[in-house]
Design a protein around this motif. Structure first.
Motif, PDB file in Angstrom:
ATOM      1  N   GLU A   1     -16.862   6.348  16.112  1.00 42.27           N
ATOM      2  CA  GLU A   1     -16.943   6.397  14.662  1.00 42.27           C
ATOM      3  C   GLU A   1     -15.624   6.905  14.091  1.00 42.27           C
ATOM      4  OE1 GLU A   1     -19.413   5.328  12.787  1.00 42.27           O
ATOM      5  OE2 GLU A   1     -20.634   4.758  14.513  1.00 42.27           O
TER       6      GLU A   1
ATOM      7  N   CYS B   1     -13.788  10.752  14.252  1.00 39.60           N
ATOM      8  CA  CYS B   1     -14.422  11.566  15.282  1.00 39.60           C
ATOM      9  C   CYS B   1     -13.456  11.761  16.457  1.00 39.60           C
ATOM     10  CB  CYS B   1     -15.720  10.920  15.768  1.00 39.60           C
ATOM     11  SG  CYS B   1     -16.955  10.738  14.454  1.00 39.60           S
TER      12      CYS B   1
ATOM     13  N   GLY C   1     -13.329   8.936  18.912  1.00 43.72           N
ATOM     14  CA  GLY C   1     -14.724   8.535  19.016  1.00 43.72           C
ATOM     15  C   GLY C   1     -14.924   7.107  18.538  1.00 43.72           C
TER      16      GLY C   1
ATOM     17  N   LEU D   1     -17.687  16.973  21.193  1.00 46.86           N
ATOM     18  CA  LEU D   1     -17.249  16.529  19.882  1.00 46.86           C
ATOM     19  C   LEU D   1     -16.509  17.697  19.235  1.00 46.86           C
ATOM     20  CD1 LEU D   1     -17.272  14.604  17.434  1.00 46.86           C
ATOM     21  CD2 LEU D   1     -19.490  15.615  16.810  1.00 46.86           C
TER      22      LEU D   1
ATOM     23  N   CYS E   1     -21.072  11.424  14.160  1.00 43.90           N
ATOM     24  CA  CYS E   1     -20.243  10.888  15.236  1.00 43.90           C
ATOM     25  C   CYS E   1     -21.065  10.370  16.411  1.00 43.90           C
ATOM     26  CB  CYS E   1     -19.262  11.955  15.724  1.00 43.90           C
ATOM     27  SG  CYS E   1     -18.024  12.386  14.476  1.00 43.90           S
TER      28      CYS E   1
END
Length: 254
Positions: free
Chosen positions: A195, A198, A193, A210, A239
């Motif tokens: 972030e 994540c 991700g 997610l 996230c």
């Protein structure tokens, strides 16, 4: 207190925060998310996601019509809170409905409780167990425009945001509606991700999830995997991407 109202929540496929400097008191920080129809915003510890009105019959709501607002609410605080009032200048009233027993029959309530570090009890899958109803529009509201909606919380205070009026044919890819989350089996490719920490699954059906939990050795970026789990829309995350999925098992397939 006037009767309040909330709408069924839609999916929360998030992408990236849009920085808005110096938000004032009661002013939500706007959030830009891919894959959603409606408005997303953060207000203190409260997250408002995918706030939108379902499409009207024809091209507009007329005076005297009622409308349904869908949204998802999350509370990131370490204490509980509650939505206690909702209002808008374009309708005479806003009513809150909550299917607290997950029996398919939503009941009008005076307040919608939000658990600490969580959401509303009974919310799972694509169909969250609550929604808002705008009663008796006072003016014409065109599809594709926005209407201001004020949300008042017991502890967080109140904030106003512009809810999108959905046009016919708009919509997100959705999970089967359910108050009790059913197991989901997915195949796809893992990616990191935006972030730190994540992990996402780009599923073969085009949706993005997610991944919460699971074997980190299996769920590595670039791996082709099969994942089983349950939707976890009641779980707030930092996230800001994908449909939250609580992983029960994962294995490499590619």
């Amino acid at each position: 207190m006037p009767s309040t109202g909330i709408v069924r929540g839609g999916l929360i496929a998030a992408a990236v925060l849009l920085a808005v400097p110096a938000a004032g008191c009661g002013e939500p920080q706007k959030v830009l998310e891919s894959g959603t129809i409606g408005t997303n915003a953060d207000f203190g510890d409260i997250q408002l996601r995918n706030v939108h009105l379902r499409p009207p019959d024809g091209h507009a709501f007329r005076p005297g019509d009622d409308g349904v607002v869908r949204l998802a609410l999350f509370n990131r605080a370490d204490h509980s809170d509650a939505l206690v009032d909702v209002r808008t200048p374009v309708a005479a009233d806003v009513e809150i409905f909550w299917d607290r027993d997950c029996d398919g029959a939503g009941e009008q309530v005076e307040r919608l409780p939000l658990g600490a570090d969580g959401g509303v009890t009974g919310a799972a899958g694509d169909e969250l167990a609550y929604h808002l109803r705008l009663v008796d529009f006072s003016q014409e509201v065109l599809a594709g425009t926005t209407v201001p909606v004020t949300f008042e919380f017991d502890r967080a205070g109140e904030t106003t945001l512009d809810a999108v009026v959905e046009a016919s044919g708009d919509g997100d890819a959705s999970l089967p509606p359910s108050c009790t989350p059913d197991p989901i089996s997915l195949t796809g490719v893992v990616q990191s991700g935006v972030e730190p920490g994540c992990v996402l699954l780009n599923a073969d059906d085009g949706r993005q999830f997610l991944l919460l939990g699971g074997d980190a050795e299996v769920l590595r970026a670039g791996a082709e995997v099969t994942v089983e789990g349950t939707a976890a829309l009641e779980k707030p995350t930092t996230c800001m991407q994908g449909i939250p999925l609580r992983v029960t098992s994962a294995e490499v397939t590619g």
